[in-house]
Design an enzyme around this catalytic site. Sequence first.
Site, short mmCIF file in Angstrom:
data_model
loop_
_atom_site.label_atom_id
_atom_site.label_comp_id
_atom_site.label_asym_id
_atom_site.label_seq_id
_atom_site.Cartn_x
_atom_site.Cartn_y
_atom_site.Cartn_z
N PHE A 394 1.49 -3.16 -2.07
CA PHE A 394 0.13 -4.21 -1.48
C PHE A 394 -1.13 -2.83 -0.44
O PHE A 394 0.68 -3.31 0.62
CB PHE A 394 0.47 -5.09 -1.67
CG PHE A 394 -0.08 -6.01 -3.22
CD1 PHE A 394 0.96 -4.95 -3.92
CD2 PHE A 394 0.26 -7.09 -2.86
CE1 PHE A 394 1.05 -5.38 -5.51
CE2 PHE A 394 0.56 -7.88 -4.75
CZ PHE A 394 0.65 -6.86 -5.40
N GLU A 395 -1.83 -2.38 -0.27
CA GLU A 395 -2.39 -2.14 0.82
C GLU A 395 -3.48 -2.33 1.22
O GLU A 395 -3.73 -3.61 0.45
CB GLU A 395 -2.36 0.02 0.69
CG GLU A 395 -0.13 -0.02 0.85
CD GLU A 395 -0.62 1.88 0.76
OE1 GLU A 395 -1.84 1.96 1.05
OE2 GLU A 395 0.31 2.57 0.47
N GLY A 396 -4.09 -1.77 2.03
CA GLY A 396 -5.91 -2.41 1.78
C GLY A 396 -5.77 -3.55 2.54
O GLY A 396 -5.09 -4.28 2.84
#
Length: 608
Positions: A394-396
Amino acid sequence: MERTRRPALYPRLVAALAAAVLTAGGLVAAAQTARAADADIARNGGFESGLTGWSCTAASGSVVTTPVHGGSGALKGTPAGNDNAKCSQTVTVKPDSAYTLSSWVRGDYVYLGASGTGTTDVSTWTQSSPDWQRLTTSFRTGPGTTSVTVYTHGWYGTPAYYADDLTLVGPGGAPEQPPAVPTGLKADSVTSTSVALSWAPVAGATGYTVHRGAAKVLDVSGTSATVTGLSPATAYSFQVAATNAAGTSALSPAVTATTSASGGGGGGGTDLPAHALVGYLHSSFANGSGYTRMADVPASWDVINLAFGEPTSVTSGDIRFSLCPAAECPNVESAAEFKAAIKAKQAAGKKVLISIGGANGQVQLSTTAARDTFVSSVSKIIDEYGLDGLDIDFEGHSLSLNTGDTDFRNPTTPVVVNLISAIKTLKAKYGADFVLTMAPETFFVQLGYQYYGSGPWGGQDPRAGSYLPVIHALRDDLTLLHVQDYNSGPIMGLDNQYHSMGGADFHIAMTDMLLTGFPVAGDTTKVFPALRPDQVAIGLPASTQAGNGHTSPAEVNKALNCLTKKTDCGSYQTHGTWPALRGLMTWSINWDRFNQWEFSRNFDAYFG
């Protein structure tokens, strides 16, 4: 009163002018200064004995040999984030007596003061002192005051300051006594590898030592601690003692706790090699590196993460995965060939996982409906392709913390709570052999040493440190954590210095944090416990094209030498040596192929 506002200069100017007028007129009031016969009662004010007698917030203080005002040592305080690098000590004094506090300081916005005086607490400061400057203030204790706290600190967001030759001159109080024995020791929570302890506070104590059996294992300032690195299904005995400048109490009555049995010793994949190579395979896209068929992935790769499963919308929780379209990847294999190649890899002892997220796959499980959809859709992908587990990338803006969610041990933000619940459900469904890995960015993990969420006053980036509650809640299910040591800004390490990507130093400092543990947002009562070394791999880009922060093979090897052998460490001093460090992760297998397999060949050469 706004915490981040610096004191105004104008009132200080008025006060200075008023003092000058009084002096000129011979009207100086009786000053609260110490008598000439009084002694200096501050302990180790010259910092010749390190930080003995001093307590510094968020591990912000250290003793340096240059610059110094006198002797061989001086205090260096490094403010960071919401911490102003306050270093203090409590001194025994006499009631209704006069004291003079002085110190030589150097730097911008350096403060000196005393609190708990029983009358009016005092402080003084300098706006800018490029060379040593003496600060002095005085006070009178109240009729019932037997101790005061003297301190120095810098200002939020400013460079390091220095202090030396601090004195508190006045009559000494009654000798301080060692604190009483702590009471109420109990085990609050137990996992397969850790025990969380707490106890009642002891009057006059400035710290506590935690003992496991006959060995001291921790020094803490608060009334709780988590002992990590334990073996599953094992009984341990714990005691605590209270400390202050006068000495240490006797040990408390012991409490016994038995760690839980572990399904796989902290996640599936225990049949991984002692040192594993993890890589992402661009299975659903090419992005300039070219498409690599599953069957063409070399045997060097022990864990292959399929990039990526992505949601139908940010908040749907509905994860989909498909092979790269032939128009983008002309050499893509058929679904049947892809599945057969996965089975062949597994037959050779490799693990193949579905990686969820990536830079373009924002996932926010903000509702229980999205959580349940996530579980069912991820299960469908795992079952269809016969996969070994799940990688969370999971990024951003996938993870962030709501205002008021300040304790990583007890998260309240729905996107965090629902993700933890979803992964636990998947783990329970697939059992002990389920492989769980995570690939957060440094912003979401190590930055938590300085900042956590929006902070106690709001205004910070709410994503800071937001992976910490997920990692902590799932640490007994976690197979591997491989933080992305790339595409990162400078991050503060446990030495309170900033480290920048691209060299061995960055990987050493970032990995040391995971294997040592650290206070979250500088709060020593909220310590993120260390992970086991077999749960940690270092994440790097495979080539200069793969991401910012590419590290040459020589620098990669220096980092491995330092962490596993304590050689080639440079200026950074690790808090241990971890020969069981699991290995390396890279973005990506495709980019490594593009770069003539430099990354994987170096791994093979290093670990043999």
